[in-house]
Motif scaffolding. Sequence first.
Motif, mmCIF file in Angstrom:
data_model
loop_
_atom_site.group_PDB
_atom_site.id
_atom_site.type_symbol
_atom_site.label_atom_id
_atom_site.label_comp_id
_atom_site.label_asym_id
_atom_site.label_seq_id
_atom_site.Cartn_x
_atom_site.Cartn_y
_atom_site.Cartn_z
ATOM 1 N N LYS A 266 0.829 -1.214 0.000
ATOM 2 C CA LYS A 266 0.000 0.000 0.000
ATOM 3 C C LYS A 266 0.863 1.262 0.000
ATOM 4 C CE LYS A 266 -2.547 -1.791 3.364
ATOM 5 N NZ LYS A 266 -3.584 -1.977 4.424
ATOM 6 N N ASP A 267 1.950 1.239 0.751
ATOM 7 C CA ASP A 267 2.868 2.386 0.749
ATOM 8 C C ASP A 267 3.499 2.574 -0.640
ATOM 9 O OD1 ASP A 267 2.328 2.836 3.409
ATOM 10 O OD2 ASP A 267 4.189 1.918 4.154
ATOM 11 N N GLY A 268 3.890 1.460 -1.251
ATOM 12 C CA GLY A 268 4.489 1.533 -2.579
ATOM 13 C C GLY A 268 3.499 1.996 -3.644
ATOM 14 N N TYR A 269 2.259 1.549 -3.517
ATOM 15 C CA TYR A 269 1.195 1.955 -4.451
ATOM 16 C C TYR A 269 0.930 3.454 -4.329
ATOM 17 C CZ TYR A 269 -3.395 1.625 -6.806
ATOM 18 O OH TYR A 269 -4.470 1.773 -7.652
ATOM 19 N N LYS A 270 0.866 3.942 -3.094
ATOM 20 C CA LYS A 270 0.666 5.380 -2.877
ATOM 21 C C LYS A 270 1.852 6.179 -3.428
ATOM 22 C CE LYS A 270 -0.667 8.817 0.585
ATOM 23 N NZ LYS A 270 0.242 9.864 0.077
ATOM 24 N N LYS A 271 3.050 5.683 -3.222
ATOM 25 C CA LYS A 271 4.239 6.368 -3.730
ATOM 26 C C LYS A 271 4.210 6.431 -5.255
ATOM 27 C CE LYS A 271 9.292 6.118 -3.796
ATOM 28 N NZ LYS A 271 10.492 5.335 -3.358
ATOM 29 N N PHE A 272 3.746 5.356 -5.892
ATOM 30 C CA PHE A 272 3.642 5.320 -7.348
ATOM 31 C C PHE A 272 2.666 6.397 -7.835
ATOM 32 C CE2 PHE A 272 1.638 3.263 -11.195
ATOM 33 C CZ PHE A 272 2.712 3.459 -12.044
ATOM 34 N N ILE A 273 1.529 6.512 -7.168
ATOM 35 C CA ILE A 273 0.547 7.537 -7.529
ATOM 36 C C ILE A 273 1.121 8.931 -7.301
ATOM 37 C CG2 ILE A 273 -1.758 8.466 -7.025
ATOM 38 C CD1 ILE A 273 -2.433 5.553 -6.039
ATOM 39 N N ASP A 274 1.774 9.112 -6.169
ATOM 40 C CA ASP A 274 2.389 10.420 -5.870
ATOM 41 C C ASP A 274 3.392 10.816 -6.956
ATOM 42 O OD1 ASP A 274 1.037 10.957 -3.493
ATOM 43 O OD2 ASP A 274 2.521 9.907 -2.261
ATOM 44 N N THR A 275 4.178 9.855 -7.405
ATOM 45 C CA THR A 275 5.181 10.130 -8.442
ATOM 46 C C THR A 275 4.517 10.604 -9.723
ATOM 47 O OG1 THR A 275 6.687 8.477 -7.530
ATOM 48 C CG2 THR A 275 7.041 9.120 -9.823
ATOM 49 N N LEU A 276 3.440 9.940 -10.110
ATOM 50 C CA LEU A 276 2.741 10.343 -11.332
ATOM 51 C C LEU A 276 2.011 11.671 -11.152
ATOM 52 C CD1 LEU A 276 1.305 6.911 -12.547
ATOM 53 C CD2 LEU A 276 3.165 8.229 -13.573
ATOM 54 N N ARG A 277 1.495 11.915 -9.963
ATOM 55 C CA ARG A 277 0.812 13.197 -9.725
ATOM 56 C C ARG A 277 1.798 14.370 -9.766
ATOM 57 N NH1 ARG A 277 -3.257 13.718 -5.014
ATOM 58 N NH2 ARG A 277 -4.296 15.113 -6.492
ATOM 59 N N GLU A 278 3.027 14.126 -9.391
ATOM 60 C CA GLU A 278 4.041 15.175 -9.520
ATOM 61 C C GLU A 278 4.277 15.520 -10.987
ATOM 62 O OE1 GLU A 278 7.534 13.849 -7.534
ATOM 63 O OE2 GLU A 278 6.642 13.945 -5.522
ATOM 64 N N LYS A 279 4.180 14.525 -11.837
ATOM 65 C CA LYS A 279 4.388 14.752 -13.268
ATOM 66 C C LYS A 279 3.133 15.333 -13.921
ATOM 67 C CE LYS A 279 7.754 10.981 -13.517
ATOM 68 N NZ LYS A 279 8.912 11.874 -13.601
ATOM 69 N N TYR A 280 1.957 14.945 -13.413
ATOM 70 C CA TYR A 280 0.685 15.388 -13.989
ATOM 71 C C TYR A 280 -0.185 16.009 -12.882
ATOM 72 C CZ TYR A 280 2.069 11.652 -17.323
ATOM 73 O OH TYR A 280 2.729 10.826 -18.198
ATOM 74 N N PRO A 281 0.171 17.167 -12.378
ATOM 75 C CA PRO A 281 -0.533 17.721 -11.200
ATOM 76 C C PRO A 281 -1.993 18.084 -11.443
ATOM 77 C CG PRO A 281 1.034 19.314 -12.092
ATOM 78 C CD PRO A 281 1.313 18.014 -12.783
ATOM 79 N N LYS A 282 -2.396 18.280 -12.695
ATOM 80 C CA LYS A 282 -3.776 18.667 -12.984
ATOM 81 C C LYS A 282 -4.657 17.491 -13.393
ATOM 82 C CE LYS A 282 -2.554 23.353 -14.494
ATOM 83 N NZ LYS A 282 -2.631 24.348 -15.617
ATOM 84 N N ALA A 283 -4.094 16.310 -13.496
ATOM 85 C CA ALA A 283 -4.825 15.164 -14.032
ATOM 86 C C ALA A 283 -5.792 14.558 -13.015
ATOM 87 C CB ALA A 283 -3.848 14.092 -14.501
#
Length: 333
Positions: A266-283
């Motif tokens: 779950k921590d790794g899954y959240k980190k994966f989402i966080d990483t993509l949200r940093e790249k796509y902050p408006k998505a």
Amino acid sequence: MSKLSIKMNDPRLAFIGRVDFTDPLKPMFTWPGSSVELKAVAEKISVKIKNYRNCYHNYVGISVNGEDPKKTEITELKEETEVVLIDGLDTTKESRITIYKPMDAAHFYEISEIILEAKDKEAELLEKPELPARRMEVFGDSVSAGEVSEAVEYAGKPDPEGHEGIYSNSWYGYSFMTARKLGAQLYDEAQGGAALFDKTGWFHGPDFVGMETIYNKLRFNDQIMPMTDWDFARYTPHVVVIAIGQNDANPENYMGNDEEKSKKWKDGYKKFIDTLREKYPKAQFILTTTILCHSKEWDDAIDEVAKSFNDKKVQHFLYTNNGTGTPGHIRKP
């Protein structure tokens, strides 16, 4: 007979997906559904193509004016060959052509030329097609890639044994069907067997490689050729679908049974989402799995992570029969 050869750096060609332009005259197609589009008047369309096989039978697909596609098998390996994709088109009108990759990392291929032919008039390449303004991206597994989607006789049943990839077609994956209904571009970062973490799932066996390694790659299977990085500046989606969690129970279905391992995922899954949200902050982010049978605890874990964001831009989506719909892959309608 009129014959027109088109080089792949022609400005009238449009590309969708993570296409590798290291050699702009020989772009390489790696991810499922990656495509080149053109408007043309022609009766017959062929390509000069070089295939790099990893496994299974390998194909290149073509659709005319968005209609059901035709797949053609590529039988040569690492040698350029001319493959006829379609013949018998109506030359009294223009056609919008999509040449696309039906499969995941079962193979990569590069195209060096598109050949248009016509008998009774001049074959023509017309103006560059306009691409949809809406943009989607999917990070997923075999279901997102449309694997075994053409095995309609096996709807609701396990996949046919030894299918060797002959039923796989990204065109009929839910991701591409959704994109077409929404009138959106789709970059489909989907790979059969992919789990979140390395050393889990089924992709790249026996040394399994997960989405944490391939999500930011252009060439993403070093069993074919070395991996290369993707430049995220090349594409920014409005909607991101993360469809991971189906294959993560291999080699151990620990979710809900092992607190420490469950928390790590779950921590790794959240980190994966966080990483993509940093790249796509408006998505807008949609978290999901599939109706392919799997343990409910994985969906519960995803729901927990989604709620932890407390943000309307991160939503968890469950199908009515999520995780219980079919023991085999989802078939085309």
